[in-house]
Motif scaffolding. Structure first.
Motif, PDB file in Angstrom:
ATOM      1  N   SER A 509       0.687  -1.086  -0.021  1.00 31.83           N
ATOM      2  CA  SER A 509      -0.074   0.098  -0.011  1.00 31.83           C
ATOM      3  C   SER A 509       0.973   1.321  -0.092  1.00 31.83           C
ATOM      4  CB  SER A 509      -0.977  -0.085   1.357  1.00 31.83           C
ATOM      5  OG  SER A 509      -2.060  -1.028   1.017  1.00 31.83           O
ATOM      6  N   LEU A 510       2.041   1.181   0.486  1.00 30.38           N
ATOM      7  CA  LEU A 510       2.852   2.407   0.562  1.00 30.38           C
ATOM      8  C   LEU A 510       3.631   2.353  -0.786  1.00 30.38           C
ATOM      9  CD1 LEU A 510       4.604   1.816   4.101  1.00 30.38           C
ATOM     10  CD2 LEU A 510       2.525   3.123   3.459  1.00 30.38           C
ATOM     11  N   LEU A 511       3.985   1.374  -1.349  1.00 35.36           N
ATOM     12  CA  LEU A 511       4.749   1.437  -2.627  1.00 35.36           C
ATOM     13  C   LEU A 511       3.471   2.055  -3.562  1.00 35.36           C
ATOM     14  CD1 LEU A 511       6.473  -2.054  -2.397  1.00 35.36           C
ATOM     15  CD2 LEU A 511       7.245   0.104  -1.525  1.00 35.36           C
ATOM     16  N   ASP A 512       2.598   1.427  -3.676  1.00 35.34           N
ATOM     17  CA  ASP A 512       1.550   1.654  -4.629  1.00 35.34           C
ATOM     18  C   ASP A 512       1.200   3.427  -4.700  1.00 35.34           C
ATOM     19  OD1 ASP A 512       1.289  -0.882  -5.700  1.00 35.34           O
ATOM     20  OD2 ASP A 512      -0.593  -1.262  -4.594  1.00 35.34           O
ATOM     21  N   ARG A 513       1.624   3.842  -3.586  1.00 39.11           N
ATOM     22  CA  ARG A 513       1.509   5.268  -3.473  1.00 39.11           C
ATOM     23  C   ARG A 513       2.854   6.210  -3.833  1.00 39.11           C
ATOM     24  NH1 ARG A 513      -2.427   3.223  -0.375  1.00 39.11           N
ATOM     25  NH2 ARG A 513      -4.281   4.191  -0.193  1.00 39.11           N
ATOM     26  N   GLY A 514       3.674   5.492  -4.305  1.00 39.90           N
ATOM     27  CA  GLY A 514       5.145   6.045  -4.906  1.00 39.90           C
ATOM     28  C   GLY A 514       6.030   6.261  -3.739  1.00 39.90           C
ATOM     29  N   MET A 515       5.829   5.559  -2.527  1.00 42.39           N
ATOM     30  CA  MET A 515       7.068   5.628  -1.608  1.00 42.39           C
ATOM     31  C   MET A 515       7.883   4.401  -1.809  1.00 42.39           C
ATOM     32  SD  MET A 515       4.921   6.125   2.232  1.00 42.39           S
ATOM     33  CE  MET A 515       6.578   6.142   2.877  1.00 42.39           C
ATOM     34  N   VAL A 516       9.268   4.598  -1.203  1.00 38.99           N
ATOM     35  CA  VAL A 516      10.158   3.388  -1.117  1.00 38.99           C
ATOM     36  C   VAL A 516      10.330   2.884   0.278  1.00 38.99           C
ATOM     37  CG1 VAL A 516      12.720   3.181  -1.476  1.00 38.99           C
ATOM     38  CG2 VAL A 516      11.545   4.735  -2.909  1.00 38.99           C
ATOM     39  N   TYR A 517      10.425   1.677   0.160  1.00 41.74           N
ATOM     40  CA  TYR A 517      10.843   0.942   1.493  1.00 41.74           C
ATOM     41  C   TYR A 517      12.059   0.423   1.574  1.00 41.74           C
ATOM     42  CZ  TYR A 517       9.812  -2.309   5.525  1.00 41.74           C
ATOM     43  OH  TYR A 517       9.870  -3.140   6.612  1.00 41.74           O
ATOM     44  N   ALA A 518      12.766   0.505   2.704  1.00 51.10           N
ATOM     45  CA  ALA A 518      14.076   0.120   2.831  1.00 51.10           C
ATOM     46  C   ALA A 518      14.499  -0.702   4.137  1.00 51.10           C
ATOM     47  CB  ALA A 518      15.031   1.110   2.791  1.00 51.10           C
ATOM     48  N   ILE A 519      15.163  -1.700   4.311  1.00 52.30           N
ATOM     49  CA  ILE A 519      15.407  -2.416   5.565  1.00 52.30           C
ATOM     50  C   ILE A 519      17.077  -2.049   5.472  1.00 52.30           C
ATOM     51  CG2 ILE A 519      15.726  -4.637   6.789  1.00 52.30           C
ATOM     52  CD1 ILE A 519      13.383  -5.604   5.026  1.00 52.30           C
ATOM     53  N   ALA A 520      17.287  -1.509   6.606  1.00 52.43           N
ATOM     54  CA  ALA A 520      18.671  -1.258   6.928  1.00 52.43           C
ATOM     55  C   ALA A 520      19.184  -2.659   7.803  1.00 52.43           C
ATOM     56  CB  ALA A 520      19.046   0.048   7.628  1.00 52.43           C
ATOM     57  N   HIS A 521      20.075  -3.238   7.338  1.00 52.82           N
ATOM     58  CA  HIS A 521      20.651  -4.381   7.880  1.00 52.82           C
ATOM     59  C   HIS A 521      21.709  -3.759   8.797  1.00 52.82           C
ATOM     60  CE1 HIS A 521      18.071  -6.851   5.502  1.00 52.82           C
ATOM     61  NE2 HIS A 521      18.452  -6.133   4.400  1.00 52.82           N
ATOM     62  N   ILE A 522      21.617  -3.541   9.747  1.00 52.99           N
ATOM     63  CA  ILE A 522      22.675  -2.696  10.862  1.00 52.99           C
ATOM     64  C   ILE A 522      23.350  -3.566  11.759  1.00 52.99           C
ATOM     65  CG2 ILE A 522      21.512  -0.361  10.352  1.00 52.99           C
ATOM     66  CD1 ILE A 522      19.887  -0.974  12.932  1.00 52.99           C
ATOM     67  N   ARG A 523      24.246  -3.191  12.384  1.00 46.13           N
ATOM     68  CA  ARG A 523      25.004  -4.128  13.237  1.00 46.13           C
ATOM     69  C   ARG A 523      24.367  -4.090  14.649  1.00 46.13           C
ATOM     70  NH1 ARG A 523      31.116  -1.108  12.581  1.00 46.13           N
ATOM     71  NH2 ARG A 523      29.518   0.564  11.694  1.00 46.13           N
ATOM     72  N   GLY A 524      24.430  -5.316  15.083  1.00 40.55           N
ATOM     73  CA  GLY A 524      23.459  -5.737  16.186  1.00 40.55           C
ATOM     74  C   GLY A 524      22.670  -6.829  15.788  1.00 40.55           C
ATOM     75  N   GLY A 525      22.276  -6.964  14.597  1.00 43.55           N
ATOM     76  CA  GLY A 525      21.778  -8.190  13.704  1.00 43.55           C
ATOM     77  C   GLY A 525      23.036  -9.079  13.462  1.00 43.55           C
ATOM     78  N   GLN A 526      22.623 -10.223  12.756  1.00 36.90           N
ATOM     79  CA  GLN A 526      23.795 -11.156  12.294  1.00 36.90           C
ATOM     80  C   GLN A 526      23.737 -11.263  10.922  1.00 36.90           C
ATOM     81  OE1 GLN A 526      25.045 -14.198  15.585  1.00 36.90           O
ATOM     82  NE2 GLN A 526      23.285 -14.848  14.587  1.00 36.90           N
ATOM     83  N   GLU A 527      23.116 -10.467  10.165  1.00 37.39           N
ATOM     84  CA  GLU A 527      23.276 -10.596   8.801  1.00 37.39           C
ATOM     85  C   GLU A 527      24.509 -10.702   8.154  1.00 37.39           C
ATOM     86  OE1 GLU A 527      19.621  -7.799   9.533  1.00 37.39           O
ATOM     87  OE2 GLU A 527      21.700  -8.197  10.380  1.00 37.39           O
ATOM     88  N   MET A 528      25.674 -10.179   8.815  1.00 39.71           N
ATOM     89  CA  MET A 528      27.044 -10.033   8.129  1.00 39.71           C
ATOM     90  C   MET A 528      28.070 -11.163   8.815  1.00 39.71           C
ATOM     91  SD  MET A 528      27.296  -8.433   5.179  1.00 39.71           S
ATOM     92  CE  MET A 528      28.978  -7.910   4.920  1.00 39.71           C
ATOM     93  N   GLY A 529      27.476 -12.136   9.855  1.00 37.98           N
ATOM     94  CA  GLY A 529      28.015 -13.122  10.606  1.00 37.98           C
ATOM     95  C   GLY A 529      27.974 -12.648  12.048  1.00 37.98           C
ATOM     96  N   ARG A 530      28.670 -13.295  12.834  1.00 36.98           N
ATOM     97  CA  ARG A 530      28.852 -13.213  14.238  1.00 36.98           C
ATOM     98  C   ARG A 530      29.499 -11.751  14.820  1.00 36.98           C
ATOM     99  NH1 ARG A 530      25.536 -15.724  18.191  1.00 36.98           N
ATOM    100  NH2 ARG A 530      26.610 -15.498  20.324  1.00 36.98           N
ATOM    101  N   ALA A 531      30.448 -11.327  14.097  1.00 35.45           N
ATOM    102  CA  ALA A 531      31.000 -10.290  14.340  1.00 35.45           C
ATOM    103  C   ALA A 531      30.282  -9.124  14.174  1.00 35.45           C
ATOM    104  CB  ALA A 531      32.201  -9.849  13.515  1.00 35.45           C
ATOM    105  N   TRP A 532      29.285  -9.310  13.130  1.00 37.44           N
ATOM    106  CA  TRP A 532      28.471  -8.102  12.940  1.00 37.44           C
ATOM    107  C   TRP A 532      27.542  -7.886  14.148  1.00 37.44           C
ATOM    108  CZ3 TRP A 532      28.883  -5.039   9.252  1.00 37.44           C
ATOM    109  CH2 TRP A 532      27.779  -4.290   8.545  1.00 37.44           C
TER     110      TRP A 532
END
Length: 719
Positions: A509-532
């Motif tokens: 519903s946001l995209l259909d109104r012209g918006m952009v949606y982004a997920i920031a895979h920031i440190r504190g998660g584990q997206e880039m490994g345990r060191a992340w």
């Protein structure tokens, strides 16, 4: 609940400046009452809103403040009711209401969950196996309304009748397929009750076991159930007990009691059904106990716990397979051990550690192992045959998530997995590991949605310390990066939890109104490994917040958004992130959405009676120690509010939340209202009958989301 306003007036309001103060209702003002919060080493802080904490949730003065906030939210959001209703209808129109899960076969029965049109809650059911029956034929029968051979285990719609909140979060069928035990919660506080039913006669057994976790395991005698008892105050999982059906639960014996309140407990069965397992785990340590399922009188320790040693184990084909960080395997490795192994000296390497690949889990099969792992910020599955050959499940997009699905039986050549992305609805495949044949079992039906109309990208932003941050982005085809669009940026960044780019019904519903949606895979998660993860916790927690801000700057610089049309969204520990960026960079965000936010870090972590506190000293630090106290105090959102102009905010909580208590956002909003020098509105919505996950039911949560999105769109000037 609905207060309608003309759509013309709503659109006019959305194109006007966002809620000038002289046109809005007067926000509530919570009284200040002096209170000193003391640390054991002598430090003191004033908390003038501490009185808003009421563990009983019955204090008239406290409830008066919360009800006043809801009334103010109603008044501020009243002009947006038509937009909220339109958003809600859009979202639920994308739900296939008579949908069903892919059936999984276990001990001669096919198990699945299905929904009925117009109903909020699932029906858990099964069918007996028969020649020619397979997952696709059962899905076809369900879709055609053919339930002739079906046995309903639980119709949660019936159980939930007359209740404001209801959830069934665990159930287990006895090995002989005749008895059902399930755990239900009617408050949202995650204090469950276990009940029993005879699946042959339909009889509901009289005994109820209260104050437990949603974790149940039957023994092989088909009458003994193992379960986990919670502490009534802290809600910590403290004791494993066993109940014999037909006896008084008050006399249930304790099988194991956890002496360390920084550990959680879990129970389960090994892959080969041979053992019952008790798992004890903290942030930095774990321990597994096991006993024969046919005679579970005595549990043995697989390997004694030690600080900074983590492991989990499963058993199949006469051996243990163990995922562990032992011997410096920061990103984990797989080892094997014999049945009688009792120390790490008996472990032998199976899948070695790699610096660039994080092993997150595994599933044992006859002839191969399916390994869930992560590299370059993406989740994938590696298949390792017993002869050493390996292959990866393939993906077709740059930003995606591949995870193991329900593989209930190990003796098969087929492995099930789920593929999804920001543009692809969840899709369940089965792959034959020998022939390479891939079979589509089910794709999440989304009426009216065409993935060809949307584009997803994987980007890399550079943080202020030079670290590359992965970013997943989605927008509608035809979008132009001209620096004019509105953006919603989501983040979490705690506990090593990775926020994978999965499909969302509501984001469309946001995209259909012209918006952009982004997920920031920031440190504190584990997206880039345990060191992340390790670079975003304890005394490095500030990286989580600056990463998120740096991703915002990157997306604006790259033309994905206008600098004055950026919104941020996070919940729970992601609400801590929202509170931190609001203090650190308020001018970079037009609006912030913060659900069940963890914003009073120091006070909460100083109180071991609050659920989760003692378990999380190794996540945030123990503020009883001066070094951690002062570091946490430096970013705690509540403690760093000051006289400055803040963005528009939508803050949500549940009165019965057991993970982030309602008084944290209540105190935060009260202090924010007093110090805020800006004119943007702050809306605080309290669900008086819900917990950490919001209202129950598959439709009610979208009503909440539609309300929040209506506020978001109005603040960003999106029509």
């Amino acid at each position: 609940m609905q207060r309608f306003f003309s759509l013309f007036a709503c659109l006019a309001l959305m194109s006007a400046p966002a809620y000038p103060r002289n046109n809005t209702p007067t926000p509530p003002v919570a009284p200040q009452k002096p209170h000193v919060v003391k640390a054991p080493f002598g430090a003191e802080r004033q908390d003038e809103y501490y009185w808003l904490r009421d563990d009983s949730r019955k204090d008239p003065a406290v409830l008066g403040v919360l009800n006043a906030e809801n009334a103010y939210a109603d008044a501020v959001l009243a002009p947006l009711r038509p937009l909220q209703e339109r958003l809600y209808q859009e979202i639920v129109a994308r739900i296939q209401q008579d949908d069903a899960s892919v059936p999984a076969r276990e001990r001669g029965w096919w198990y699945y969950t299905r929904f009925v049109t117009g109903k909020d809650y699932p029906i858990h059911a099964r069918r007996p196996d028969a020649p020619g029956l397979d997952p696709r034929s059962i899905l076809q029968a369900n879709a055609a309304g053919d339930f002739r051979d079906e046995q309903v285990l639980l119709d949660v719609n019936q159980l939930a009748q007359g209740k404001d909140y209801f959830s069934v979060d665990a159930f287990d069928v006895s090995p002989d397929n005749t008895l059902l035990a399930w755990a239900e919660d009617s408050t949202g506080r995650r204090q469950y009750s276990i009940r029993f039913r005879n699946l042959v006669t339909g009889e509901l057994y009289p005994e109820t076991i209260s104050g437990v976790a949603p974790n149940l395991v039957w023994a092989d005698d088909n009458k003994t159930l193992f379960y986990i008892e919670n502490d009534p105050e802290t809600l910590l999982t403290v004791r494993v007990k066993k109940h014999v059906l037909g006896t008084d639960p008050a006399h249930d014996p304790v099988v194991y009691e956890e002496p360390d309140d920084s550990f959680y407990l879990g129970i389960g069965r090994s892959r080969d059904e041979r053992y019952i397992l008790i798992n004890s785990h903290s942030t930095v340590s774990s321990e597994v106990r096991y006993a024969p399922a046919d005679d579970p009188r005595s549990f043995k320790v697989l390997s004694p716990r030690a600080r900074d040693l983590e492991y989990d184990a499963d058993h199949y084909d006469g051996r243990w397979v163990i995922r562990t960080n032992a011997d410096g395997a920061r990103n984990f490795k797989l080892v094997t051990a014999a049945d009688d192994a009792t120390t790490r000296d008996h472990w032998q390497d199976l899948v070695p550690h790699r610096q660039d690949v994080l092993i997150e889990g595994f599933e044992l099969f006859a002839g191969f192992i399916a390994i869930s792992e992560r590299s370059e910020g993406l989740e994938r599955v590696r298949l390792r045959m017993h002869d050493g050959r390996e292959q990866y499940l393939q993906a077709d997009e740059s930003a995606y998530s591949i995870s193991l699905a329900n593989n209930s039986e190990p003796n098969t050549d087929w492995v099930r997995y789920t593929y999804t992305s920001l543009t692809t609805p969840a899709t369940v495949y089965a792959l034959n590991v020998h022939s390479g044949e891939r079979m589509l079992l089910k794709r999440q039906p989304v009426p009216g949605y065409d993935p060809a109309n949307y584009v997803t990208e994987r980007l890399w932003a550079t943080a202020r310390d030079g670290t590359r941050i992965p970013v997943s982005v989605v927008y509608r085809k035809g979008f132009v990066k001209n620096g004019k669009a509105a953006l919603l940026q989501y983040g979490y960044g705690s506990y090593g939890l990775s926020m994978d780019p999965a499909f969302s019904l509501s984001v469309i519903s946001l995209l259909d109104r012209g918006m952009v949606y982004a997920i920031a895979h920031i440190r504190g998660g584990q997206e880039m490994g345990r060191a992340w993860y390790e670079d975003g916790k304890l005394l490095k927690k500030q990286n989580t917040f600056t990463d998120f801000i740096d991703v915002t700057d990157f997306l604006v610089q790259q033309g994905y958004a206008a600098p004055d049309r950026v919104a941020a969204y996070g919940g729970s520990a992601g609400g801590l992130l929202m509170g931190a960026i609001a203090n650190m960079a308020p001018s970079k965000y037009r609006v912030i959405l913060s659900q069940v936010p963890f914003v009073d870090v120091v006070t909460t972590m100083l109180d071991p009676s609050i659920p989760l506190t003692t378990n999380e000293y190794d996540e945030w630090g123990n503020p009883e120690q001066p070094e951690y106290y002062h570091y946490m105090l430096g970013y705690s959102p509540y403690d760093n509010l000051r006289a400055q102009a803040y963005p528009a905010m939508f803050v949500g909580t549940g009165l019965w939340d057991s993970q982030v208590q309602y008084w944290e956002p209540a105190k935060y909003v009260a202090r924010l209202r007093r110090l805020n020098t800006g004119t943007a509105p702050v809306v605080f919505r309290i669900n008086m009958d819900a917990g950490h996950g919001g209202k129950s039911g598959r439709f009610r949560r979208y009503q909440e989301q539609a309300e929040m999105y209506a506020f978001l769109l109005s603040q960003l000037g999106v029509e």
